[in-house]
Motif scaffolding. Structure first.
Motif, mmCIF file in Angstrom:
data_model
loop_
_atom_site.group_PDB
_atom_site.id
_atom_site.type_symbol
_atom_site.label_atom_id
_atom_site.label_comp_id
_atom_site.label_asym_id
_atom_site.label_seq_id
_atom_site.Cartn_x
_atom_site.Cartn_y
_atom_site.Cartn_z
ATOM 1 N N ASP A 191 62.864 83.827 -31.170
ATOM 2 C CA ASP A 191 62.572 82.954 -32.301
ATOM 3 C C ASP A 191 61.830 83.672 -33.424
ATOM 4 O OD1 ASP A 191 63.596 80.479 -31.181
ATOM 5 O OD2 ASP A 191 61.885 80.546 -29.821
ATOM 6 N N LEU A 192 60.887 84.532 -33.061
ATOM 7 C CA LEU A 192 59.997 85.121 -34.052
ATOM 8 C C LEU A 192 59.710 86.574 -33.707
ATOM 9 C CD1 LEU A 192 57.934 84.887 -36.433
ATOM 10 C CD2 LEU A 192 56.262 84.098 -34.738
ATOM 11 N N LEU A 193 59.872 87.453 -34.711
ATOM 12 C CA LEU A 193 59.498 88.854 -34.561
ATOM 13 C C LEU A 193 58.317 89.143 -35.476
ATOM 14 C CD1 LEU A 193 60.260 91.776 -33.482
ATOM 15 C CD2 LEU A 193 61.270 92.090 -35.743
ATOM 16 N N ILE A 194 57.261 89.698 -34.903
ATOM 17 C CA ILE A 194 56.052 90.076 -35.640
ATOM 18 C C ILE A 194 55.963 91.595 -35.683
ATOM 19 C CG2 ILE A 194 53.524 90.030 -35.602
ATOM 20 C CD1 ILE A 194 53.738 87.355 -34.085
ATOM 21 N N PHE A 238 64.651 97.920 -32.600
ATOM 22 C CA PHE A 238 64.074 96.997 -31.618
ATOM 23 C C PHE A 238 64.812 95.662 -31.653
ATOM 24 C CE2 PHE A 238 60.355 94.081 -30.470
ATOM 25 C CZ PHE A 238 60.419 94.364 -29.119
ATOM 26 N N LEU A 239 65.389 95.257 -30.534
ATOM 27 C CA LEU A 239 66.017 93.940 -30.362
ATOM 28 C C LEU A 239 66.972 93.594 -31.505
ATOM 29 C CD1 LEU A 239 62.923 91.858 -29.121
ATOM 30 C CD2 LEU A 239 64.627 93.069 -27.735
ATOM 31 N N ALA A 285 69.144 88.505 -34.624
ATOM 32 C CA ALA A 285 70.175 88.006 -35.540
ATOM 33 C C ALA A 285 69.709 86.793 -36.342
ATOM 34 C CB ALA A 285 71.445 87.667 -34.758
ATOM 35 N N TYR A 286 69.048 85.839 -35.686
ATOM 36 C CA TYR A 286 68.569 84.637 -36.384
ATOM 37 C C TYR A 286 67.075 84.414 -36.181
ATOM 38 C CZ TYR A 286 73.386 83.454 -37.397
ATOM 39 O OH TYR A 286 74.670 83.484 -37.878
ATOM 40 N N ARG A 339 67.776 77.808 -40.279
ATOM 41 C CA ARG A 339 69.103 77.313 -40.673
ATOM 42 C C ARG A 339 70.249 77.914 -39.856
ATOM 43 N NH1 ARG A 339 68.240 77.516 -47.290
ATOM 44 N NH2 ARG A 339 66.433 76.093 -47.333
ATOM 45 N N PHE A 340 70.013 79.053 -39.230
ATOM 46 C CA PHE A 340 71.043 79.678 -38.381
ATOM 47 C C PHE A 340 72.362 79.855 -39.116
ATOM 48 C CE2 PHE A 340 68.020 77.520 -35.609
ATOM 49 C CZ PHE A 340 67.660 78.557 -34.756
#
Length: 230
Positions: free
Chosen positions: A174-177, A188-189, A194-195, A226-227
């Motif tokens: 959900d969230l990348l910091i 990384f990932l 992607a979303y 919004r994907f």
């Protein structure tokens, strides 16, 4: 609340340099930040937290620094495993960690086994990890399934590909910091991002606190995801 948060923990070296300290001191202070954020993740109800601990490119660093990092990794596992067991943290390791030294691999395998039944929070630690390598390994695994006849080419879709990734048993990201002011993914990932929502801070990782983490989650909660739909 996000279900799954990932963090690129950047800035240990700069933190030490600003204080005229050896880089190893920055890494040691960074481990303390890891402990604080892992505890915060459990308290805040996150299902999963993924930390970029050692990339496949980090082998290019000086041998002394790599040795310090490996020593800190061993110390972290030994010192924190009982707390993980007590607090319901399931440890998972992604990347080619089996290429690390045998004593480290043995410690990791033992820690993963001891925490395998925990369900409060999953802590995934990326060790000897690179996202491009993960994608290549996933592609190879899918190709092997096709070759053996257990998967038809027509059945290869995004779900099948995601199931071949290191994060297959984890919630979608959900969230990348990322800390320290850098604004890039650094291998990384890549698939998982992607979303995902991205959140950057100038705070160096050793100074990253529970309050910073809460701020990131609050800003995530205020965004409209919004994907690609509109």
């Amino acid at each position: 609340m996000p279900r799954h948060v990932a963090i690129i923990m950047d800035g240990n070296g700069r933190w030490a340099k600003q204080r005229h300290l050896p880089r190893a001191m920055g890494h040691r202070r960074g481990v303390e930040a890891v402990r604080e954020i892992v505890r915060a993740a459990g308290d805040m109800g996150l299902e999963a937290l993924t930390l970029y601990a050692f990339s496949s490119e980090n082998w290019k660093r000086p041998a002394q620094e790599v040795g310090d990092l490996m020593g800190l990794l061993k110390h972290f596992i030994v010192a924190d495993i009982d707390e993980f067991v007590e607090n319901g943290v399931r440890l998972k390791v992604i990347g080619r960690y089996r290429e690390l030294a045998p004593d480290i691999v043995a410690l990791i395998d033992d820690a993963v086994a001891r925490t395998s039944e925990n369900s409060r929070t999953t802590l995934a630690v990326a060790l000897n990890y690179g996202a491009q390598d993960e994608l290549v390994r996933a592609t190879s695994a899918i190709a092997a399934r096709v070759a053996e006849g257990s998967l038809a080419p027509a059945d290869i879709d995004t779900d099948a590909f995601a199931d071949a990734l290191d994060t297959a048993d984890m919630p979608p990201l959900d969230l990348l910091i990322r800390t320290s002011g850098e604004q890039r993914l650094s291998n990384f990932l890549l698939w998982q991002c992607a979303y995902a929502e991205l959140w950057f801070t100038d705070t160096l990782w050793p100074d990253f606190s529970r309050a910073h983490f809460a701020q990131a989650l609050a800003e995530y909660a205020a965004r409209e995801r919004r994907f690609g739909g509109r």
